[in-house]
Design an enzyme around this catalytic site. Sequence first.
Site, PDB file in Angstrom:
ATOM      1  N   PRO A  32     -59.604 -41.474 -31.109  1.00  8.28           N
ATOM      2  CA  PRO A  32     -59.344 -41.967 -29.749  1.00  8.28           C
ATOM      3  C   PRO A  32     -58.386 -43.156 -29.820  1.00  8.28           C
ATOM      4  CG  PRO A  32     -61.549 -42.638 -30.485  1.00  8.28           C
ATOM      5  CD  PRO A  32     -60.980 -41.750 -31.561  1.00  8.28           C
ATOM      6  N   MET A  33     -57.331 -43.146 -29.018  1.00  6.83           N
ATOM      7  CA  MET A  33     -56.388 -44.276 -29.021  1.00  6.83           C
ATOM      8  C   MET A  33     -55.892 -44.533 -27.599  1.00  6.83           C
ATOM      9  SD  MET A  33     -54.289 -43.648 -32.585  1.00  6.83           S
ATOM     10  CE  MET A  33     -54.141 -41.875 -32.427  1.00  6.83           C
ATOM     11  N   GLN A  85     -64.598 -40.166 -25.217  1.00 10.91           N
ATOM     12  CA  GLN A  85     -65.125 -41.421 -25.756  1.00 10.91           C
ATOM     13  C   GLN A  85     -65.470 -42.385 -24.626  1.00 10.91           C
ATOM     14  OE1 GLN A  85     -63.012 -44.681 -27.780  1.00 10.91           O
ATOM     15  NE2 GLN A  85     -64.437 -44.373 -29.478  1.00 10.91           N
ATOM     16  N   CYS A 115     -64.370 -51.098 -31.228  1.00 11.34           N
ATOM     17  CA  CYS A 115     -63.229 -51.809 -30.653  1.00 11.34           C
ATOM     18  C   CYS A 115     -63.481 -53.316 -30.665  1.00 11.34           C
ATOM     19  CB  CYS A 115     -63.001 -51.319 -29.227  1.00 11.34           C
ATOM     20  SG  CYS A 115     -61.652 -52.186 -28.434  1.00 11.34           S
ATOM     21  N   LYS A 154     -68.894 -43.982 -32.979  1.00 13.11           N
ATOM     22  CA  LYS A 154     -67.771 -44.403 -33.835  1.00 13.11           C
ATOM     23  C   LYS A 154     -67.918 -45.904 -34.031  1.00 13.11           C
ATOM     24  CE  LYS A 154     -62.679 -44.285 -34.104  1.00 13.11           C
ATOM     25  NZ  LYS A 154     -62.179 -45.618 -33.743  1.00 13.11           N
ATOM     26  N   ASN A 226     -62.823 -42.727 -41.411  1.00 13.64           N
ATOM     27  CA  ASN A 226     -61.617 -43.103 -40.655  1.00 13.64           C
ATOM     28  C   ASN A 226     -61.056 -44.406 -41.206  1.00 13.64           C
ATOM     29  OD1 ASN A 226     -61.089 -45.029 -37.792  1.00 13.64           O
ATOM     30  ND2 ASN A 226     -59.744 -43.303 -38.250  1.00 13.64           N
ATOM     31  N   GLY A 227     -59.723 -44.531 -41.086  1.00 13.85           N
ATOM     32  CA  GLY A 227     -59.055 -45.782 -41.439  1.00 13.85           C
ATOM     33  C   GLY A 227     -58.032 -45.599 -42.542  1.00 13.85           C
ATOM     34  N   GLY A 228     -56.745 -45.747 -42.182  1.00 15.52           N
ATOM     35  CA  GLY A 228     -55.679 -45.789 -43.184  1.00 15.52           C
ATOM     36  C   GLY A 228     -55.353 -44.460 -43.861  1.00 15.52           C
ATOM     37  N   ARG A 249     -53.305 -43.447 -36.360  1.00 15.65           N
ATOM     38  CA  ARG A 249     -51.882 -43.768 -36.247  1.00 15.65           C
ATOM     39  C   ARG A 249     -50.978 -42.722 -36.876  1.00 15.65           C
ATOM     40  NH1 ARG A 249     -53.189 -49.745 -38.217  1.00 15.65           N
ATOM     41  NH2 ARG A 249     -54.766 -48.487 -39.263  1.00 15.65           N
TER      42      ARG A 249
HETATM   43  C1  LIG Z   1     -52.960 -47.836 -30.032  1.00 17.18           C
HETATM   44  C2  LIG Z   1     -54.379 -47.690 -30.525  1.00 17.18           C
HETATM   45  C3  LIG Z   1     -55.407 -47.586 -29.595  1.00 17.18           C
HETATM   46  C4  LIG Z   1     -56.740 -47.428 -30.025  1.00 17.18           C
HETATM   47  N1  LIG Z   1     -57.717 -47.230 -29.089  1.00 17.18           N
HETATM   48  C5  LIG Z   1     -58.998 -46.931 -29.512  1.00 17.18           C
HETATM   49  C6  LIG Z   1     -60.009 -46.533 -28.585  1.00 17.18           C
HETATM   50  O1  LIG Z   1     -59.791 -46.408 -27.381  1.00 17.18           O
HETATM   51  N2  LIG Z   1     -61.254 -46.271 -29.091  1.00 17.18           N
HETATM   52  C7  LIG Z   1     -61.542 -46.367 -30.437  1.00 17.18           C
HETATM   53  O2  LIG Z   1     -62.682 -46.104 -30.855  1.00 17.18           O
HETATM   54  N3  LIG Z   1     -60.596 -46.733 -31.320  1.00 17.18           N
HETATM   55  C8  LIG Z   1     -59.339 -46.979 -30.894  1.00 17.18           C
HETATM   56  N4  LIG Z   1     -58.357 -47.254 -31.815  1.00 17.18           N
HETATM   57  C9  LIG Z   1     -58.712 -47.236 -33.257  1.00 17.18           C
HETATM   58  C10 LIG Z   1     -58.509 -45.837 -33.844  1.00 17.18           C
HETATM   59  O3  LIG Z   1     -59.357 -44.895 -33.218  1.00 17.18           O
HETATM   60  C11 LIG Z   1     -58.771 -45.839 -35.366  1.00 17.18           C
HETATM   61  O4  LIG Z   1     -60.119 -46.164 -35.590  1.00 17.18           O
HETATM   62  C12 LIG Z   1     -57.889 -46.834 -36.104  1.00 17.18           C
HETATM   63  O5  LIG Z   1     -56.540 -46.757 -35.674  1.00 17.18           O
HETATM   64  C13 LIG Z   1     -57.960 -46.606 -37.625  1.00 17.18           C
HETATM   65  O6  LIG Z   1     -57.517 -45.304 -37.962  1.00 17.18           O
HETATM   66  P1  LIG Z   1     -56.022 -45.043 -38.535  1.00 17.18           P
HETATM   67  O7  LIG Z   1     -55.829 -45.997 -39.683  1.00 17.18           O
HETATM   68  O8  LIG Z   1     -56.028 -43.608 -38.946  1.00 17.18           O
HETATM   69  O9  LIG Z   1     -55.073 -45.346 -37.415  1.00 17.18           O
HETATM   70  C14 LIG Z   1     -57.041 -47.419 -31.412  1.00 17.18           C
HETATM   71  C15 LIG Z   1     -55.976 -47.519 -32.336  1.00 17.18           C
HETATM   72  C16 LIG Z   1     -54.675 -47.640 -31.897  1.00 17.18           C
HETATM   73  C17 LIG Z   1     -53.551 -47.699 -32.915  1.00 17.18           C
END
Ligand SMILES: Cc1cc2nc3c(=O)[nH]c(=O)nc-3n(C[C@H](O)[C@H](O)[C@H](O)COP(=O)(O)O)c2cc1C
Length: 352
Positions: A32-33, A85, A115, A154, A226-228, A249
């Site tokens: 979710p982003m 979410q 968050c 999450k 999740n993460g990176g 991302r």
């Molecule tokens: C622009 C942006 C918005 C995000 N919004 C949410 C969100 O609404 N809810 C959530 O649980 N995480 C949110 N995240 C976190 C991501 O879901 C994820 O946990 C985090 O980016 C780490 O994963 P990655 O390294 O694969 O990006 C957001 C991340 C980004 C970059």
Amino acid sequence: MSDQALAANRNASSIAAPRKSVEPSRRFCVAPMMDWTTSHYRYLARQLSRNTLLYTEMVTTGALIHGDTARFLRHDESEYPLALQLGGSNPAELAHCARLAEQYGFDEVNLNIGCPSDRVQNNMIGACLMAHPDRVAEAVRAMRDATTLPVTVKHRIGINGRESWDQLREFVEKVAAAGCRTFIVHARIAILEGLSPKENRDVPPLKYAWVYRLKAQYPELEIIINGGIKTLSECHEHLAYTDGVMLGREAYHNPWLLAEVDAQLFGQPAPVTNRHAVLRQMMPFIESELERGVYLGHISRHFLGLFHGCPGGRQFRRYISEHAHKPGAGLEVIETALTKVPELAREPILAL
Ligand SMILES: Cc1cc2nc3c(=O)[nH]c(=O)nc-3n(C[C@H](O)[C@H](O)[C@H](O)COP(=O)(O)O)c2cc1C
């Protein structure tokens, strides 16, 4: 108009009918982003992978209950499998919103405990709730009682001041006892004061071993890491220790990565063989969006990364960025942008 408002304005056929839920596979998920995993992005992602589980942006219980509910929840059936979410901490409100998720046809309802933004902390939403496992457990129990949908959480591996293994264990055990079977774990802590949400996605170190340890200690739980994570080869490594991977991302900036997911992680044929075909397949959808007044830039911002790493990819991106926001910009902008990149009959298979 926001993307959510735009999604809501889609014709009536886009309103999903309630349906019996089938537990979705979480082997590969897009995170979710906010502002990024809008319904336009999700439509693009679905051209690239049929099996990936997609998540909406976070919607707060306050917005759903006091705002225009239908506007926040409408989506296109082509986006399934799709999880909603939620952000919130009031059990009764979360229960109400979980019921709405089921009525609107989502496949899962997920609670955001990750968050770190100040804005949400003030409302007891997000990562600050890691300090209140009993409250989260109560919320999960209320959501489980309200819906037959899977209720997932999450979260982070901790927050500053509450970052020991025992505290993480306490959180997971209490929430699992309330009926949550699936934990999506961002493998770093959140620092609730002094770091921006963006810094909180990069600065605290990743500790994948903690997520693996959760799976080893609680094999009956479904643990998604999740993460990176940036490549499918990394996904394969994590899948040796966890039940699923969630990418944020990288799946946004380099969406072509999703094109190999069905073949590599689900043993099914890839739905599309080259990047040009993805946009051509989307043309009727984009046209219908333009016809109802959506501005091209709202849609095209989500596919700026489609030719990431390809010869001509920068020119494609630049052409779209310079032209899609102009009044009256239409499909011809995409067609011209596509001429900037040589078309391959079949894209090379991503290295494992
Ligand atoms: C622009 C942006 C918005 C995000 N919004 C949410 C969100 O609404 N809810 C959530 O649980 N995480 C949110 N995240 C976190 C991501 O879901 C994820 O946990 C985090 O980016 C780490 O994963 P990655 O390294 O694969 O990006 C957001 C991340 C980004 C970059």
